[in-house]
Design an enzyme around this catalytic site. Structure first.
Site, PDB file in Angstrom:
ATOM      1  N   HIS A 192       2.289  -4.745   3.663  1.00  0.00           N
ATOM      2  CA  HIS A 192       3.368  -4.135   2.877  1.00  0.00           C
ATOM      3  C   HIS A 192       4.003  -5.188   1.978  1.00  0.00           C
ATOM      4  O   HIS A 192       3.839  -6.388   2.181  1.00  0.00           O
ATOM      5  CB  HIS A 192       4.405  -3.512   3.816  1.00  0.00           C
ATOM      6  CG  HIS A 192       3.952  -2.191   4.361  1.00  0.00           C
ATOM      7  ND1 HIS A 192       4.521  -0.995   4.001  1.00  0.00           N
ATOM      8  CD2 HIS A 192       2.943  -1.889   5.200  1.00  0.00           C
ATOM      9  CE1 HIS A 192       3.885  -0.011   4.614  1.00  0.00           C
ATOM     10  NE2 HIS A 192       2.919  -0.525   5.358  1.00  0.00           N
ATOM     11  N   ASP A 206       3.502   7.423   2.317  1.00  0.00           N
ATOM     12  CA  ASP A 206       4.027   6.110   2.703  1.00  0.00           C
ATOM     13  C   ASP A 206       5.251   6.316   3.617  1.00  0.00           C
ATOM     14  O   ASP A 206       5.761   7.449   3.724  1.00  0.00           O
ATOM     15  CB  ASP A 206       4.391   5.376   1.399  1.00  0.00           C
ATOM     16  CG  ASP A 206       4.536   3.870   1.562  1.00  0.00           C
ATOM     17  OD1 ASP A 206       4.095   3.335   2.591  1.00  0.00           O
ATOM     18  OD2 ASP A 206       5.094   3.232   0.648  1.00  0.00           O
ATOM     19  N   HIS A 225       9.637  -5.621   0.937  1.00  0.00           N
ATOM     20  CA  HIS A 225       9.558  -4.614  -0.131  1.00  0.00           C
ATOM     21  C   HIS A 225      10.457  -5.027  -1.292  1.00  0.00           C
ATOM     22  O   HIS A 225      11.514  -5.612  -1.076  1.00  0.00           O
ATOM     23  CB  HIS A 225      10.032  -3.252   0.390  1.00  0.00           C
ATOM     24  CG  HIS A 225       9.136  -2.664   1.445  1.00  0.00           C
ATOM     25  ND1 HIS A 225       9.599  -2.266   2.672  1.00  0.00           N
ATOM     26  CD2 HIS A 225       7.802  -2.402   1.436  1.00  0.00           C
ATOM     27  CE1 HIS A 225       8.589  -1.773   3.379  1.00  0.00           C
ATOM     28  NE2 HIS A 225       7.490  -1.854   2.653  1.00  0.00           N
ATOM     29  N   GLY A 226      10.063  -4.704  -2.501  1.00  0.00           N
ATOM     30  CA  GLY A 226      10.897  -4.995  -3.669  1.00  0.00           C
ATOM     31  C   GLY A 226      10.543  -6.340  -4.278  1.00  0.00           C
ATOM     32  O   GLY A 226       9.432  -6.834  -4.110  1.00  0.00           O
ATOM     33  N   GLU A 267       4.117   1.647  12.081  1.00  0.00           N
ATOM     34  CA  GLU A 267       4.740   0.326  11.843  1.00  0.00           C
ATOM     35  C   GLU A 267       5.443  -0.221  13.079  1.00  0.00           C
ATOM     36  O   GLU A 267       6.039   0.526  13.853  1.00  0.00           O
ATOM     37  CB  GLU A 267       5.754   0.460  10.689  1.00  0.00           C
ATOM     38  CG  GLU A 267       6.510  -0.833  10.411  1.00  0.00           C
ATOM     39  CD  GLU A 267       7.376  -0.763   9.143  1.00  0.00           C
ATOM     40  OE1 GLU A 267       7.017  -0.030   8.203  1.00  0.00           O
ATOM     41  OE2 GLU A 267       8.407  -1.451   9.108  1.00  0.00           O
TER      42      GLU A 267
HETATM   43  P1  13P Z   1       6.342  -3.431  -3.003  1.00  0.00           P
HETATM   44  O1  13P Z   1       7.308  -2.446  -3.569  1.00  0.00           O
HETATM   45  O2  13P Z   1       6.944  -4.740  -2.710  1.00  0.00           O
HETATM   46  O3  13P Z   1       5.097  -3.518  -3.819  1.00  0.00           O
HETATM   47  O4  13P Z   1       5.910  -2.875  -1.551  1.00  0.00           O
HETATM   48  C1  13P Z   1       5.178  -1.703  -1.471  1.00  0.00           C
HETATM   49  C2  13P Z   1       5.065  -1.203  -0.091  1.00  0.00           C
HETATM   50  O5  13P Z   1       4.864  -1.944   0.847  1.00  0.00           O
HETATM   51  C3  13P Z   1       5.173   0.235   0.092  1.00  0.00           C
HETATM   52  O6  13P Z   1       5.165   0.620   1.424  1.00  0.00           O
END
Ligand code: 13P
Length: 284
Positions: free
Chosen positions: A208, A82, A180-181, A134
């Site tokens: 994502h 990732d 994210h998060g 990205e």
């Molecule tokens: P989350 O942590 O919000 O699930 O996102 C995961 C992600 O996009 C990792 O690249």
């Protein structure tokens, strides 16, 4: 089965309106949960490692436990790195047996992002390793990459086309409003932008920031071209909450294997739920 790259699984998913779940693992137990969830659902799956996780364990132990679990499994499995900014780490993962990598040069100026992403494609393609790249800035914290709300910006559609023509990624991650998060409020997803980018680039899109999105948001994004959905924070919560919940319910019992097993089942149940929601169950 031996590990495979993301190409065939993403192109099948994109052509059939479902998405492959890409789950960020933390250790052997969470990897086993991803593999067994995929088996129970008979689904192709992507095991995803953050750069931090690779640095924490080292590439060799991760590839050994992933190969061992995938080798005795009957579903297609890819091992994907990732968000990675570090070309040396990307090279190490390619040489160690990862079947897919993500170059995240999205914080660089556009032309530099193109140049770095192309460099990774040139490094990966001869080894049959797929590449995700990205464009734009996805808000939130993923690994050591912090993007503040005021710094976030969506991908520009004209740039997205130029980027995909010049880089030729196997999977494209444009910023479309997810984060994210943990979401603080209702995310504003740029559906029209997603549709325009997916149609004009014809590259499978990675969604994502999967944790916390509503079911109908996933479904709409998948119908508009997202063929890969990333889930990380959900696994971090299940990893810790599964452990704590078991111990709270059996607080005089000090049997680590039972705690690890409870954690495994909590992880696996959440992963199966997502696989079913993404429509990839039964597609192995
Ligand atoms: P989350 O942590 O919000 O699930 O996102 C995961 C992600 O996009 C990792 O690249």
């Amino acid at each position: 089965m031996p590990l495979e790259n993301m190409k065939a699984m993403l192109s099948k998913a994109a052509g059939d309106d479902y998405a492959i779940g890409a789950f960020n693992i933390l250790d052997y137990n969470s990897t086993k949960a991803v593999v067994q969830a995929a088996e129970e659902a008979n689904a192709p799956v992507i095991i995803q490692t953050s750069a931090k996780t690779v640095i924490f364990w080292g590439a060799a132990p991760i590839i050994s436990w992933v190969r061992e679990l995938a080798g005795s499994s009957s579903v297609p499995i890819a091992l994907h790195l990732d968000h990675c900014k570090d070309l040396d780490l990307i090279k190490e993962c390619i040489e160690s047996g990862w079947t897919s990598v993500m170059i995240d040069a999205s914080s660089k100026p556009f032309e530099e992002n193109i140049a770095l992403s192309r460099q990774v494609v040139q490094m990966a393609r001869p080894k049959d390793v797929t590449v995700e790249a990205e464009l734009g800035a996805i808000v939130g914290v993923e690994d050591d990459i912090h993007v503040k709300e005021q710094e976030a910006h969506l991908a520009d559609p004209e740039q997205a086309i130029k980027f995909c023509v010049e880089v030729k990624p196997d999977c494209f991650a444009p910023a479309i409003g997810t984060a994210h998060g943990v979401y603080k409020g209702e995310p504003k997803i740029a559906y029209e932008l997603l549709e325009e980018i997916a149609t004009k680039t014809a590259v499978p899109i990675a969604l994502h920031g999967g944790t916390g999105l509503a079911d109908d948001v996933f479904k709409k994004c998948i119908s508009l071209g997202c063929a890969k959905v990333n889930i990380s924070t959900q696994l971090k919560y299940a990893f810790i909450d599964g452990f704590i919940a078991y111990h709270k319910a059996h607080n005089t019992e000090y049997n680590p294997l039972k705690v690890i097993d409870a954690q495994f089942h909590q992880l696996k149940a959440g992963i199966i739920e997502k696989i079913k929601l993404f429509g990839s169950a039964g597609k192995a």
